[in-house]
Design a protein around this motif. Sequence first.
Motif, PDB file in Angstrom:
ATOM      1  N   LEU A 125       0.835  -1.205   0.000  1.00 49.23           N
ATOM      2  CA  LEU A 125       0.000   0.000   0.000  1.00 49.23           C
ATOM      3  C   LEU A 125       0.869   1.254   0.000  1.00 49.23           C
ATOM      4  N   ALA A 126       1.917   1.251   0.803  1.00 48.86           N
ATOM      5  CA  ALA A 126       2.822   2.399   0.841  1.00 48.86           C
ATOM      6  C   ALA A 126       3.540   2.583  -0.488  1.00 48.86           C
ATOM      7  N   GLU A 127       3.951   1.477  -1.086  1.00 47.22           N
ATOM      8  CA  GLU A 127       4.622   1.544  -2.395  1.00 47.22           C
ATOM      9  C   GLU A 127       3.686   2.122  -3.446  1.00 47.22           C
ATOM     10  N   GLN A 128       2.431   1.674  -3.439  1.00 54.66           N
ATOM     11  CA  GLN A 128       1.439   2.194  -4.388  1.00 54.66           C
ATOM     12  C   GLN A 128       1.223   3.693  -4.191  1.00 54.66           C
ATOM     13  N   ALA A 129       1.076   4.094  -2.927  1.00 54.18           N
ATOM     14  CA  ALA A 129       0.818   5.506  -2.628  1.00 54.18           C
ATOM     15  C   ALA A 129       1.951   6.395  -3.115  1.00 54.18           C
ATOM     16  N   HIS A 130       3.176   5.937  -2.889  1.00 53.08           N
ATOM     17  CA  HIS A 130       4.344   6.729  -3.292  1.00 53.08           C
ATOM     18  C   HIS A 130       4.467   6.789  -4.815  1.00 53.08           C
ATOM     19  N   ARG A 131       4.242   5.668  -5.455  1.00 55.65           N
ATOM     20  CA  ARG A 131       4.393   5.623  -6.906  1.00 55.65           C
ATOM     21  C   ARG A 131       3.334   6.470  -7.600  1.00 55.65           C
ATOM     22  N   LEU A 132       2.120   6.485  -7.032  1.00 57.08           N
ATOM     23  CA  LEU A 132       1.025   7.222  -7.646  1.00 57.08           C
ATOM     24  C   LEU A 132       0.920   8.663  -7.152  1.00 57.08           C
ATOM     25  N   ARG A 133       1.648   8.974  -6.083  1.00 56.01           N
ATOM     26  CA  ARG A 133       1.640  10.321  -5.498  1.00 56.01           C
ATOM     27  C   ARG A 133       0.221  10.734  -5.096  1.00 56.01           C
ATOM     28  N   VAL A 134      -0.428   9.864  -4.351  1.00 57.84           N
ATOM     29  CA  VAL A 134      -1.808  10.120  -3.944  1.00 57.84           C
ATOM     30  C   VAL A 134      -1.865  11.155  -2.815  1.00 57.84           C
ATOM     31  N   ARG A 135      -3.032  11.754  -2.647  1.00 61.74           N
ATOM     32  CA  ARG A 135      -3.227  12.721  -1.567  1.00 61.74           C
ATOM     33  C   ARG A 135      -3.592  12.047  -0.253  1.00 61.74           C
ATOM     34  N   THR A 136      -4.295  10.884  -0.349  1.00 58.12           N
ATOM     35  CA  THR A 136      -4.821  10.226   0.845  1.00 58.12           C
ATOM     36  C   THR A 136      -4.624   8.725   0.748  1.00 58.12           C
ATOM     37  N   VAL A 137      -4.279   8.116   1.887  1.00 57.27           N
ATOM     38  CA  VAL A 137      -4.169   6.666   1.998  1.00 57.27           C
ATOM     39  C   VAL A 137      -5.012   6.226   3.192  1.00 57.27           C
ATOM     40  N   ALA A 138      -5.845   5.210   3.005  1.00 60.01           N
ATOM     41  CA  ALA A 138      -6.721   4.741   4.074  1.00 60.01           C
ATOM     42  C   ALA A 138      -6.490   3.258   4.339  1.00 60.01           C
ATOM     43  N   VAL A 139      -6.577   2.880   5.601  1.00 64.99           N
ATOM     44  CA  VAL A 139      -6.421   1.487   5.998  1.00 64.99           C
ATOM     45  C   VAL A 139      -7.539   1.146   6.976  1.00 64.99           C
ATOM     46  N   ALA A 140      -8.218   0.019   6.726  1.00 63.99           N
ATOM     47  CA  ALA A 140      -9.382  -0.340   7.537  1.00 63.99           C
ATOM     48  C   ALA A 140      -8.993  -0.821   8.930  1.00 63.99           C
ATOM     49  N   GLN A 141      -7.870  -1.519   9.026  1.00 61.71           N
ATOM     50  CA  GLN A 141      -7.420  -2.032  10.324  1.00 61.71           C
ATOM     51  C   GLN A 141      -6.648  -0.925  11.033  1.00 61.71           C
ATOM     52  N   GLU A 142      -7.282  -0.365  12.048  1.00 65.55           N
ATOM     53  CA  GLU A 142      -6.713   0.809  12.706  1.00 65.55           C
ATOM     54  C   GLU A 142      -5.344   0.525  13.308  1.00 65.55           C
ATOM     55  N   ASP A 143      -5.111  -0.700  13.782  1.00 66.38           N
ATOM     56  CA  ASP A 143      -3.831  -1.031  14.405  1.00 66.38           C
ATOM     57  C   ASP A 143      -2.686  -1.104  13.394  1.00 66.38           C
ATOM     58  N   LYS A 144      -3.022  -1.055  12.085  1.00 66.52           N
ATOM     59  CA  LYS A 144      -1.978  -1.081  11.051  1.00 66.52           C
ATOM     60  C   LYS A 144      -1.521   0.325  10.661  1.00 66.52           C
ATOM     61  N   ALA A 145      -2.153   1.345  11.216  1.00 63.95           N
ATOM     62  CA  ALA A 145      -1.807   2.719  10.852  1.00 63.95           C
ATOM     63  C   ALA A 145      -0.346   3.062  11.175  1.00 63.95           C
ATOM     64  N   PRO A 146       0.183   2.689  12.366  1.00 72.76           N
ATOM     65  CA  PRO A 146       1.597   2.999  12.626  1.00 72.76           C
ATOM     66  C   PRO A 146       2.539   2.343  11.618  1.00 72.76           C
ATOM     67  N   ALA A 147       2.276   1.088  11.280  1.00 73.89           N
ATOM     68  CA  ALA A 147       3.130   0.398  10.303  1.00 73.89           C
ATOM     69  C   ALA A 147       3.026   1.054   8.939  1.00 73.89           C
ATOM     70  N   LEU A 148       1.830   1.518   8.577  1.00 67.53           N
ATOM     71  CA  LEU A 148       1.653   2.208   7.301  1.00 67.53           C
ATOM     72  C   LEU A 148       2.420   3.516   7.295  1.00 67.53           C
ATOM     73  N   ARG A 149       2.315   4.253   8.383  1.00 63.44           N
ATOM     74  CA  ARG A 149       3.039   5.528   8.465  1.00 63.44           C
ATOM     75  C   ARG A 149       4.550   5.299   8.345  1.00 63.44           C
ATOM     76  N   GLU A 150       5.025   4.268   9.002  1.00 67.67           N
ATOM     77  CA  GLU A 150       6.465   3.957   8.949  1.00 67.67           C
ATOM     78  C   GLU A 150       6.883   3.564   7.538  1.00 67.67           C
ATOM     79  N   ALA A 151       6.056   2.760   6.870  1.00 63.37           N
ATOM     80  CA  ALA A 151       6.374   2.329   5.504  1.00 63.37           C
ATOM     81  C   ALA A 151       6.347   3.505   4.533  1.00 63.37           C
ATOM     82  N   LEU A 152       5.412   4.418   4.745  1.00 59.46           N
ATOM     83  CA  LEU A 152       5.353   5.617   3.901  1.00 59.46           C
ATOM     84  C   LEU A 152       6.562   6.507   4.140  1.00 59.46           C
TER      85      LEU A 152
END
Length: 424
Positions: A64-91
């Motif tokens: 998800l982080a790779e996709q967001a960076h490659r596409l230069r999106v404005r917003t990234v959403a994740v349904a599992q709230e406990d995955k937000a820190p890992a997503l932020r770190e990956a971004l």
Amino acid sequence: MTDCLADPHLRYSAPGRDHDGPREIVILGSTGSIGTQAIDLVLRNPERFTVTALSAAGGRVELLAEQAHRLRVRTVAVAQEDKAPALREALAARYGTEPLPEILAGPDAATEVARGECHTVLNGITGSIGLAPTLAALEAGRTLALANKESLIVGGPLVKALAKPGQIIPVDSEHAALFQALLGGTRAEVRKLVVTASGGPFRGRTKAELATVTPKDALAHPTWSMGPVITINSATLVNKGLEVIEAHLLYDIPFERIEVVVHPQSYVHSMVEFTDGSTLAQATPPDMRGPIAIGLGWPERVPDAAPAFDWSKASTWEFFPLDEEAFPSVGLARHVGTLGGTAPAVFNAANEECVDAFLSGHLPFNGIVDTVAEVVAEHGIPAVGTRLTLSDVLEAETWARARARELAARTGGRTAQATSEARA
């Protein structure tokens, strides 16, 4: 066909950049099969499309982080709230000192993204959890490229109350095929919709022969590469039953005029028979990028979106009648669709629970549809009809899931006992 949800004769004018630049797209379920193929299509056509936001369940935050960076999106959403820190770190690892996109987390994150500023929302979420984002996109006035058939099936009256004619573009290969073939005539000239089925991995087997198949057998689809739930639905033909309900809702054609035929090669994705005896078929090699391109680009076609046939090579296309004794799911779906109200939600939710039970070894293959049928029968005739509300759907789903688990556990227990006695 002006009263149809998916009307190929109409062009719904959604807000968002279109002729003055790339069409702005939001992709829900971006790390799944539909989402990843949609991103491939977007990246190959940067002059046509740009992605403004992504959402995913949260099981593949690195992707998800790779996709967001490659596409230069404005917003990234994740349904599992406990995955937000890992997503932020990956971004952060990918963006470095650049500003990160907005991050949304929680069960309502995809719904919030779906109502964001864009032209088209591609709903590629699997399961009825896609209903709320579908409703949000329609309410916000977006064009909805719908791959999440469950949201239409379980919330049919809710979706029909919000959708404007032409606002929904179907992305299922069968319904994208019908969408295109329907251009060949008016609604009054349509005699029949013919939905094709590959037959799955068990085509030609009897009900008795299906009793002992394993999850590994059922996951070996001969044509398509899909997620486990959709693959099992293809093996039971529950997916075809869902598509019959979907076709009825999208095109407002009565159930008795929607037929299912088995076509193992999966070249013809569906057909429309007209009153003069003509039948128009939409055919391409099996590849979901074609239907996705219809969903994202309509009314324009995207050149080279998917492979075409090589007509210089011989090929054989076969069609067979559906064996409704071995695969009773289509008939059950017609019954459920005719009942309406919360019955489709009960059918879909019970099936999802039974598929889980089968995959975990707690329910035999034939027990999937048998158990779903029992849950539907216990549910009875829904009283809400066209007054269906979202809370009605959620309440019915909760009951159906609980009851399906109870019945699956009972059936699985009896099966295990019988197997043990047979071995003894």
